[in-house]
Each structure stands twice: as C-alpha cells, then as structure tokens.
Design a protein around this motif. Structure first.
Motif, short mmCIF file in Angstrom:
data_model
loop_
_atom_site.label_atom_id
_atom_site.label_comp_id
_atom_site.label_asym_id
_atom_site.label_seq_id
_atom_site.Cartn_x
_atom_site.Cartn_y
_atom_site.Cartn_z
N SER A 5 9.09 8.21 5.36
CA SER A 5 8.80 9.10 5.67
C SER A 5 10.00 9.13 7.51
O SER A 5 10.94 10.04 7.71
N LEU A 6 10.20 8.26 7.71
CA LEU A 6 11.22 7.56 9.04
C LEU A 6 12.32 7.76 8.93
O LEU A 6 13.32 6.85 9.60
N ASN A 7 12.50 7.87 7.29
CA ASN A 7 13.88 7.07 6.86
C ASN A 7 14.12 6.29 7.37
O ASN A 7 15.75 5.36 7.69
N ALA A 8 12.94 4.94 6.95
CA ALA A 8 14.07 3.32 6.89
C ALA A 8 14.57 2.73 6.67
O ALA A 8 14.46 3.26 5.13
N SER A 9 16.46 1.96 6.38
CA SER A 9 16.46 1.20 6.02
C SER A 9 15.66 0.69 4.75
O SER A 9 14.56 0.02 4.67
N TRP A 10 16.61 -0.01 3.63
CA TRP A 10 15.48 -0.73 3.09
C TRP A 10 15.59 -2.19 4.07
O TRP A 10 14.12 -2.32 3.94
N TRP A 11 16.70 -2.87 4.24
CA TRP A 11 15.92 -4.21 5.35
C TRP A 11 14.77 -3.55 6.23
O TRP A 11 14.04 -4.51 6.18
N GLN A 12 15.07 -2.71 6.97
CA GLN A 12 13.96 -2.07 7.97
C GLN A 12 12.19 -2.26 7.33
O GLN A 12 11.86 -2.27 7.80
N SER A 13 12.53 -1.40 5.85
CA SER A 13 11.37 -0.80 5.36
C SER A 13 10.42 -2.45 4.65
O SER A 13 9.27 -2.69 5.08
N PHE A 14 11.50 -3.51 4.75
CA PHE A 14 11.42 -4.74 3.95
C PHE A 14 10.30 -5.36 5.49
O PHE A 14 9.54 -6.18 5.64
N ARG A 15 11.36 -5.94 6.47
CA ARG A 15 10.94 -6.35 7.98
C ARG A 15 9.80 -5.93 8.60
O ARG A 15 8.97 -6.42 8.87
N LYS A 16 9.61 -4.53 8.78
CA LYS A 16 8.25 -3.79 9.31
C LYS A 16 7.58 -3.26 8.51
O LYS A 16 6.24 -3.12 8.80
N VAL A 17 7.25 -3.43 7.08
CA VAL A 17 6.08 -2.92 6.18
C VAL A 17 6.15 -3.57 5.13
O VAL A 17 4.75 -4.58 5.49
N PRO A 39 0.82 -1.25 -0.17
CA PRO A 39 0.24 -0.31 0.10
C PRO A 39 0.83 1.29 -0.44
O PRO A 39 1.77 1.14 0.68
N ALA A 40 0.62 1.80 -0.59
CA ALA A 40 1.39 3.33 -0.61
C ALA A 40 1.17 4.22 0.09
O ALA A 40 2.46 4.77 0.50
N ASP A 41 0.46 4.40 1.40
CA ASP A 41 0.25 5.10 2.73
C ASP A 41 1.93 4.38 2.97
O ASP A 41 1.75 4.50 4.23
N LEU A 42 1.64 3.03 2.99
CA LEU A 42 2.52 2.17 4.04
C LEU A 42 4.01 2.30 3.71
O LEU A 42 4.93 2.58 4.18
N ALA A 43 4.58 3.02 2.69
CA ALA A 43 5.37 2.66 1.89
C ALA A 43 5.63 4.61 2.07
O ALA A 43 7.18 4.70 2.32
N GLU A 44 4.73 4.90 1.61
CA GLU A 44 5.44 6.70 2.01
C GLU A 44 5.87 6.96 3.78
O GLU A 44 6.57 7.43 3.60
N LEU A 45 4.76 6.19 4.90
CA LEU A 45 5.58 5.99 5.82
C LEU A 45 6.63 5.22 6.07
O LEU A 45 7.81 6.34 7.20
N ALA A 46 7.45 4.74 5.86
CA ALA A 46 8.09 4.09 6.02
C ALA A 46 9.86 4.95 5.09
O ALA A 46 10.34 5.91 5.98
#
Length: 287
Positions: A188-200, A179-186
């Motif tokens: 905006s929080l400056n999440a790394s690729w691994w953090q974005s993958f694991r958390k979102v 979902p676009a809103d979850l990707a944009e949230l990640a």
C-alpha cells in the motif's frame, strides 16, 4: 441577551474519561526484576541436581564403573591438575567453534535468502542441501584431512557442514512466511522490493533466523570437536583422544565437561544478542 457564561463543573463521566496522571511502572523493568533471580537460580539448581545424580550413580550406588564414568570429584581433581593443558585447549576449541559458526551464519543466511527469493532455485537446490545434511559427518573426517590437509580448514569445514542447514532452513522459512498485514502495508505504501525486504520481510524473519542460529550453535561445538579428532590442532577433541588413549578417563571427562560449559556460555551469549537485536519479540510474548 449577553452575559457571562456560568461556570460548568466537570461531570463524573468526564472525570472518569480523563487520563490518569499516576505514572505506571515500566513493564519491561518489572519483568526483569521479577525474573532475574530465576534466570540465575534455576540453571544453578539444574546443575546441582545433575551433579548429585552423577555422584549417586558413580560413588553413591556404584551403578557405573569408575573407568567408564569417573565420579565428579575425580573429574574435578583431574581438571585442576591438567588445567595447564586443558585451558589452552579450551581456547583453541572455542575459537574454532566461533569462527565456524560465523562462517556458517553468513553462508546460511545468504543461501536461505536465495532460496526464499526464487522458487526455481529452491526446487533446484533444496534436495541437494538435504542430501548434504543427511551424510554422516564423522565419516567425512578422514576425507577432509586428505582434501584440506592438517590445520584449521578440516575443523572449520566440519563445523560448517554440521550447522549450516538449520540456518538455511530457518532463514528461508522466515522470509517466506511474512505476516500478510505487513506485506499488504508495504504494497500500500508502494515500497520497492529492496525497501520491502529491508523494512518488512527481513525484520519479520529475524525471530525465525535466531531459532536456526540457536539450534546451530551447539552443533558448531560438536563439529569443532569432531574436526579436532582428525586434526593436529591441540583442542579439546584432540585432548580427549590423547587422554582416553592412555586410560586417563577422568581427564578425558574433564575435557568433555569443558566442552559442555563452553557450549552453554556461547548459547547464552547468542540469546543475549537476540534480546538486544529483537526487543519487540520479548515485549510481545507472554513469557
């Protein structure tokens, strides 16, 4: 001038705006209480209707010859008489089905993650995966025996070939449709690729992954039975060939009924795991 402030009485608007203190019934618990009888009763009703139709076309109206499709009472008698052979065969087929399904799950999720992470890899290997999935698997049975010999390897390979593709497809689809809103949230929080993958991304893809797993589970049972047609493992597929070869179709159909019951049990177990792993999906859907 100083003095005591007059006591203010709460207005009707403030009373209406104040939060209520009446405890509400948890929606999840109420939903479970309301649907538990239906979860048990409706499947049983479906089984009763299927058995009644089976009896009607065999014994009631005689539309089907008993050699082709024995009536349910004959199948039950054969199952009771041959339980010493069929129940151990059921254990072998169940083990092969579960092992092959687990191997397919690990490999399918990893392949799907690779295709989702690299568009170049998707363009390179997606046509090959489609081609492998399109090959009639029953035609590969004798070749698998020649390549891997007798035993478990041809059976597990057949299970893998039958059920890995839905897992790959569902995993890749889930990871590429975050979902676009979850990707944009990640972002905006400056999440790394691994953090974005694991958390979102991966949690958001899990509903799609489980769709592929539930499609693949019955295919795993089919693959185990087909593999046993060309193997020396005395599972249910092997027993079907043996009993059908001597004309005992009632016992062969008893083995088929056991395969169906095994598939239902494994599918129900997978659905239970999905409810435990994804509680938010049930809470946010209308059903």
């Amino acid at each position: 001038m100083t003095g005591t402030r007059p006591e203010r009485r709460p207005s009707e608007e403030s009373v209406e705006a104040s939060p209520t203190t009446v405890p509400a019934t948890p929606p999840v618990a109420g939903r479970w209480r309301g649907t538990r009888p239906a979860n048990v009763g409706l499947p049983l009703l479906g089984v009763v209707i299927a058995l009644a139709f089976w009896w009607l076309v065999t014994s009631g109206l005689g539309l089907v010859h008993p050699v082709s499709l024995p009536p349910p009472q004959d199948v039950w008698d054969s199952l009771t008489l041959s339980r010493g052979v069929l129940l151990p065969a059921l254990g072998i087929t169940t083990l092969m089905t579960v092992l092959g399904f687990l191997i397919s799950t690990v490999a399918g999720v990893l392949i799907g993650m690779t295709l989702a992470a690299s568009r170049r890899a998707e363009r390179m290997f997606a046509p090959l995966l489609v081609a492998v999935n399109a090959v009639p698997k029953i035609a590969l049975g004798p070749l698998l025996v020649v390549s891997f010999g007798w035993g478990e390897k041809p059976i597990l390979t057949m299970v893998f070939l039958l059920c890995f593709f839905p897992i790959v497809l569902s995993t890749a689809t889930g990871l590429t449709t975050t979902p676009a809103d979850l990707a944009e949230l990640a972002r905006s929080l400056n999440a790394s690729w691994w953090q974005s993958f694991r958390k979102v991304r991966f949690p958001a893809a899990l509903p799609q992954v489980f769709v592929g797993l539930k499609v693949a589970m019955p295919l795993a049972a089919i693959g185990a039975v087909i593999g046993e047609f060309y193997s020396d493992k005395p599972g249910l597929g092997y027993q079907i060939l043996q009993y059908n070869g001597v004309g005992d179709t009632a016992t062969a159909w008893a083995a088929i009924v056991l395969i169906a019951a095994m598939s239902i049990a494994l599918y129900s177990a997978l659905s239970f795991v999905e409810r435990l792993a994804l509680p938010w999906v049930r809470a946010t859907t209308a059903r």
